[in-house]
Design a protein around this motif. Structure first.
Motif, PDB file in Angstrom:
ATOM      1  N   GLY A   1       0.848  -1.185   0.000  1.00 50.89           N
ATOM      2  CA  GLY A   1       0.000   0.000   0.000  1.00 50.89           C
ATOM      3  C   GLY A   1       0.883   1.235   0.000  1.00 50.89           C
ATOM      4  O   GLY A   1       1.729   1.391   0.882  1.00 50.89           O
ATOM      5  N   ILE A   2       0.705   2.091  -0.976  1.00 52.98           N
ATOM      6  CA  ILE A   2       1.567   3.259  -1.133  1.00 52.98           C
ATOM      7  C   ILE A   2       0.770   4.530  -0.844  1.00 52.98           C
ATOM      8  O   ILE A   2      -0.301   4.739  -1.416  1.00 52.98           O
ATOM      9  CB  ILE A   2       2.139   3.316  -2.557  1.00 52.98           C
ATOM     10  CG1 ILE A   2       2.936   2.050  -2.835  1.00 52.98           C
ATOM     11  CG2 ILE A   2       2.997   4.556  -2.749  1.00 52.98           C
ATOM     12  CD1 ILE A   2       3.228   1.834  -4.289  1.00 52.98           C
ATOM     13  N   GLU A   3       1.309   5.350   0.038  1.00 53.27           N
ATOM     14  CA  GLU A   3       0.746   6.682   0.282  1.00 53.27           C
ATOM     15  C   GLU A   3       1.643   7.681  -0.436  1.00 53.27           C
ATOM     16  O   GLU A   3       2.833   7.760  -0.165  1.00 53.27           O
ATOM     17  CB  GLU A   3       0.706   7.001   1.769  1.00 53.27           C
ATOM     18  CG  GLU A   3       0.183   8.388   2.047  1.00 53.27           C
ATOM     19  CD  GLU A   3       0.203   8.741   3.535  1.00 53.27           C
ATOM     20  OE1 GLU A   3      -0.217   9.860   3.850  1.00 53.27           O
ATOM     21  OE2 GLU A   3       0.642   7.915   4.343  1.00 53.27           O
ATOM     22  N   HIS A   4       1.055   8.425  -1.363  1.00 54.77           N
ATOM     23  CA  HIS A   4       1.816   9.424  -2.101  1.00 54.77           C
ATOM     24  C   HIS A   4       1.832  10.709  -1.286  1.00 54.77           C
ATOM     25  O   HIS A   4       0.791  11.199  -0.840  1.00 54.77           O
ATOM     26  CB  HIS A   4       1.193   9.666  -3.480  1.00 54.77           C
ATOM     27  CG  HIS A   4       1.224   8.437  -4.327  1.00 54.77           C
ATOM     28  ND1 HIS A   4       2.332   8.060  -5.036  1.00 54.77           N
ATOM     29  CD2 HIS A   4       0.293   7.487  -4.551  1.00 54.77           C
ATOM     30  CE1 HIS A   4       2.078   6.931  -5.678  1.00 54.77           C
ATOM     31  NE2 HIS A   4       0.848   6.565  -5.397  1.00 54.77           N
ATOM     32  N   VAL A   5       3.036  11.238  -1.062  1.00 51.33           N
ATOM     33  CA  VAL A   5       3.229  12.416  -0.224  1.00 51.33           C
ATOM     34  C   VAL A   5       3.898  13.504  -1.054  1.00 51.33           C
ATOM     35  O   VAL A   5       4.842  13.237  -1.782  1.00 51.33           O
ATOM     36  CB  VAL A   5       4.109  12.068   1.000  1.00 51.33           C
ATOM     37  CG1 VAL A   5       4.332  13.284   1.863  1.00 51.33           C
ATOM     38  CG2 VAL A   5       3.493  10.939   1.787  1.00 51.33           C
ATOM     39  N   ASN A   6       3.403  14.715  -0.941  1.00 51.32           N
ATOM     40  CA  ASN A   6       3.999  15.848  -1.641  1.00 51.32           C
ATOM     41  C   ASN A   6       4.397  16.894  -0.615  1.00 51.32           C
ATOM     42  O   ASN A   6       3.545  17.550  -0.023  1.00 51.32           O
ATOM     43  CB  ASN A   6       3.011  16.428  -2.649  1.00 51.32           C
ATOM     44  CG  ASN A   6       3.624  17.487  -3.537  1.00 51.32           C
ATOM     45  OD1 ASN A   6       4.701  17.997  -3.262  1.00 51.32           O
ATOM     46  ND2 ASN A   6       2.946  17.821  -4.603  1.00 51.32           N
TER      47      ASN A   6
END
Length: 139
Positions: free
Chosen positions: A56-61
């Motif tokens: 599970g990937i959480e994309h963070v900016n």
């Protein structure tokens, strides 16, 4: 005269882009689960038995200028690692394992977070290893 020509080109470009972006039928499915397994984009079916693990990937900016980024979106994706029996387009990781990527990035989190968590619960109930990671993403 030049303005009218540019307006016509703009309208044609907009209509073409909207027509190309519309997804219908099997292309409109991002992720669906049933008792037999998963269905991903294109109508591809993946049996539960062929799934070896899930990331599970959480994309963070964290950029100062966040172009095309909406914090109200789900900004998640799944990499579903499968054995070699699954047909269709797959990605290969650095260690050679085969996976199917499901992007759930541009859905409103308020509407889709519950469904995302239900999907994660399905993996856990079926004993499929699940790991989480955060990835820096600009848009």
């Amino acid at each position: 005269m030049i303005g009218a020509i540019l307006a016509i080109f703009g309208v044609v470009a907009l209509v073409t882009a909207l027509k190309g972006a519309a997804r219908k039928g099997n292309e409109a499915i991002d992720l669906r689960f049933k008792a037999s397994g998963l269905t991903v984009r294109g109508g591809r079916k993946i049996n539960w038995d062929s799934i070896t693990s899930v990331t599970g990937i959480e994309h963070v900016n964290n950029a100062k200028v966040q172009v095309l980024w909406d914090r109200a979106d789900l900004n998640r994706s799944l990499e579903i690692y499968v054995d070699d029996s699954v047909d269709g387009p797959n990605g290969n990781s650095k260690d050679g394992t085969t996976y199917v990527r499901v992007s759930l990035r541009h859905y409103p989190a308020i509407e889709y977070r519950t469904l995302y968590e239900q999907m994660l619960d399905q993996f856990e109930k079926r004993g499929i290893p699940l790991v989480f990671e955060a990835r820096a993403t600009q848009f």
